[in-house]
Design a protein around this motif. Structure first.
Motif, PDB file in Angstrom:
ATOM      1  N   VAL A  11       3.120   8.212  17.235  1.00  0.00           N
ATOM      2  CA  VAL A  11       1.811   8.117  16.550  1.00  0.00           C
ATOM      3  C   VAL A  11       1.615   9.391  15.498  1.00  0.00           C
ATOM      4  O   VAL A  11       1.881  10.141  15.805  1.00  0.00           O
ATOM      5  CB  VAL A  11       0.736   8.083  17.196  1.00  0.00           C
ATOM      6  N   VAL A  12       1.523   8.746  14.107  1.00  0.00           N
ATOM      7  CA  VAL A  12       1.559   9.712  13.098  1.00  0.00           C
ATOM      8  C   VAL A  12       0.373   9.844  12.495  1.00  0.00           C
ATOM      9  O   VAL A  12      -0.279   8.329  12.067  1.00  0.00           O
ATOM     10  CB  VAL A  12       2.838   9.424  12.073  1.00  0.00           C
ATOM     11  N   ASN A  13      -0.482  10.537  12.244  1.00  0.00           N
ATOM     12  CA  ASN A  13      -1.782  10.783  11.638  1.00  0.00           C
ATOM     13  C   ASN A  13      -1.540  11.022  10.251  1.00  0.00           C
ATOM     14  O   ASN A  13      -0.901  12.194   9.854  1.00  0.00           O
ATOM     15  CB  ASN A  13      -2.643  11.594  12.360  1.00  0.00           C
ATOM     16  N   LEU A  14      -1.776  10.159   9.229  1.00  0.00           N
ATOM     17  CA  LEU A  14      -1.726  10.543   7.839  1.00  0.00           C
ATOM     18  C   LEU A  14      -3.097  10.193   7.181  1.00  0.00           C
ATOM     19  O   LEU A  14      -3.454   9.195   7.555  1.00  0.00           O
ATOM     20  CB  LEU A  14      -0.545   9.598   6.846  1.00  0.00           C
ATOM     21  N   THR A  15      -3.627  11.052   6.351  1.00  0.00           N
ATOM     22  CA  THR A  15      -4.776  10.470   5.374  1.00  0.00           C
ATOM     23  C   THR A  15      -3.856  10.209   4.146  1.00  0.00           C
ATOM     24  O   THR A  15      -3.258  10.812   3.406  1.00  0.00           O
ATOM     25  CB  THR A  15      -5.400  11.977   5.208  1.00  0.00           C
ATOM     26  N   ILE A  16      -4.091   8.844   3.971  1.00  0.00           N
ATOM     27  CA  ILE A  16      -3.747   8.214   2.657  1.00  0.00           C
ATOM     28  C   ILE A  16      -4.576   7.707   1.809  1.00  0.00           C
ATOM     29  O   ILE A  16      -5.511   7.174   2.059  1.00  0.00           O
ATOM     30  CB  ILE A  16      -2.569   7.199   3.040  1.00  0.00           C
ATOM     31  N   LEU A  23      -0.443   5.653  12.479  1.00  0.00           N
ATOM     32  CA  LEU A  23       0.725   4.761  12.361  1.00  0.00           C
ATOM     33  C   LEU A  23       1.656   4.769  13.530  1.00  0.00           C
ATOM     34  O   LEU A  23       1.942   5.973  13.945  1.00  0.00           O
ATOM     35  CB  LEU A  23       1.567   4.795  11.032  1.00  0.00           C
ATOM     36  N   LYS A  24       1.906   3.863  14.338  1.00  0.00           N
ATOM     37  CA  LYS A  24       2.741   4.027  15.347  1.00  0.00           C
ATOM     38  C   LYS A  24       4.329   3.616  14.480  1.00  0.00           C
ATOM     39  O   LYS A  24       4.546   2.470  14.118  1.00  0.00           O
ATOM     40  CB  LYS A  24       2.641   2.891  16.271  1.00  0.00           C
ATOM     41  N   ALA A  34       6.790   3.914   5.899  1.00  0.00           N
ATOM     42  CA  ALA A  34       5.380   4.018   6.574  1.00  0.00           C
ATOM     43  C   ALA A  34       4.413   3.491   5.756  1.00  0.00           C
ATOM     44  O   ALA A  34       3.486   2.916   6.005  1.00  0.00           O
ATOM     45  CB  ALA A  34       5.084   5.379   7.290  1.00  0.00           C
ATOM     46  N   ILE A  35       4.560   4.106   4.474  1.00  0.00           N
ATOM     47  CA  ILE A  35       3.426   3.752   3.235  1.00  0.00           C
ATOM     48  C   ILE A  35       3.444   2.179   2.980  1.00  0.00           C
ATOM     49  O   ILE A  35       2.443   1.504   3.020  1.00  0.00           O
ATOM     50  CB  ILE A  35       3.510   4.400   2.129  1.00  0.00           C
ATOM     51  N   ALA A  72       8.351   9.909   8.165  1.00  0.00           N
ATOM     52  CA  ALA A  72       6.982   9.643   8.439  1.00  0.00           C
ATOM     53  C   ALA A  72       6.281  10.896   9.653  1.00  0.00           C
ATOM     54  O   ALA A  72       5.262  11.751   9.374  1.00  0.00           O
ATOM     55  CB  ALA A  72       6.569   8.345   8.942  1.00  0.00           C
ATOM     56  N   VAL A  73       7.264  10.848  10.651  1.00  0.00           N
ATOM     57  CA  VAL A  73       6.989  11.861  11.829  1.00  0.00           C
ATOM     58  C   VAL A  73       6.819  13.369  11.202  1.00  0.00           C
ATOM     59  O   VAL A  73       6.130  14.179  11.949  1.00  0.00           O
ATOM     60  CB  VAL A  73       7.776  11.804  12.986  1.00  0.00           C
ATOM     61  N   MET A  74       7.609  13.571  10.357  1.00  0.00           N
ATOM     62  CA  MET A  74       7.615  14.989   9.716  1.00  0.00           C
ATOM     63  C   MET A  74       6.371  15.449   8.854  1.00  0.00           C
ATOM     64  O   MET A  74       5.878  16.575   8.578  1.00  0.00           O
ATOM     65  CB  MET A  74       8.680  15.376   8.815  1.00  0.00           C
ATOM     66  N   LYS A  75       5.672  14.359   8.447  1.00  0.00           N
ATOM     67  CA  LYS A  75       4.450  14.363   7.685  1.00  0.00           C
ATOM     68  C   LYS A  75       3.126  14.508   8.484  1.00  0.00           C
ATOM     69  O   LYS A  75       2.161  14.083   7.836  1.00  0.00           O
ATOM     70  CB  LYS A  75       4.543  13.510   6.527  1.00  0.00           C
ATOM     71  N   ASP A  76       3.464  14.155   9.832  1.00  0.00           N
ATOM     72  CA  ASP A  76       1.895  14.067  10.711  1.00  0.00           C
ATOM     73  C   ASP A  76       0.932  15.047  10.193  1.00  0.00           C
ATOM     74  O   ASP A  76       1.418  16.235   9.960  1.00  0.00           O
ATOM     75  CB  ASP A  76       2.381  14.326  12.035  1.00  0.00           C
TER      76      ASP A  76
END
Length: 162
Positions: A11-16, A23-24, A34-35, A72-76
């Motif tokens: 699970v990645v939390n991004l403020t887009i 996002l899973k 991911a975007i 994507a996981v690196m930008k959590d």
């Protein structure tokens, strides 16, 4: 087609664009995918998928990055701004307006990345002359040949904001 069980996702939390998204994603999913595929924001383009063209440029925590080269996981926990988040309350960003006024796009494929990159570059404050702007924007390719108009648009905005 491969099928992966849920244990292979994170699970990645991004403020887009100001909206928190959970996002899973599998650990190898790029920020670009991911975007586009998990957030349904297709303005960010996949060009070469190797960090060579700049079409996938987004702002991550205010800095311009190539989203195809970031997992994507690196930008959590990061704040991501895509082309869809550049305008505010229906008002175009000055760079968007300048791109229109200067005919700074033909096919438009590179435009989202060009605009995100230009905003990041202007925020960095490193480019002071037209030559420096050209150098700083050289990672964003335009195959239509609108580069001169792109630089004209950026320079107009740069001069107005000094």
């Amino acid at each position: 087609m491969h099928h992966y069980d849920e244990s292979n996702t994170s699970v990645v939390n991004l403020t887009i664009n100001g909206n928190l998204k959970q996002l899973k994603v599998q650990p190898w999913v790029s920020l670009l995918d991911a975007i586009r595929d998990h957030s349904n924001l297709t303005g960010t383009k996949k060009g070469c998928d190797h960090g060579q063209c700049g079409a996938c440029t987004v702002l991550c925590d205010g800095k311009r990055i190539l989203s195809c080269l970031s997992l994507a996981v690196m930008k959590d926990g990061s704040e991501i701004t895509t082309i869809e988040g550049i305008a505010t309350d229906g008002d175009l960003h000055p760079l968007q307006t300048a791109f229109i006024e200067h005919d700074a796009f033909q096919c438009g494929y590179c435009t989202p990345g060009q605009i995100c990159s230009a905003i990041g570059m202007l925020q960095e404050g490193k480019a002071h002359t037209r030559e420096e702007v050209k150098e700083q924007m050289s990672g964003n390719l335009c195959r239509c040949g609108a580069n001169t108009n792109i630089i004209d648009a950026i320079m107009e905005v740069k001069e107005k904001t000094l």
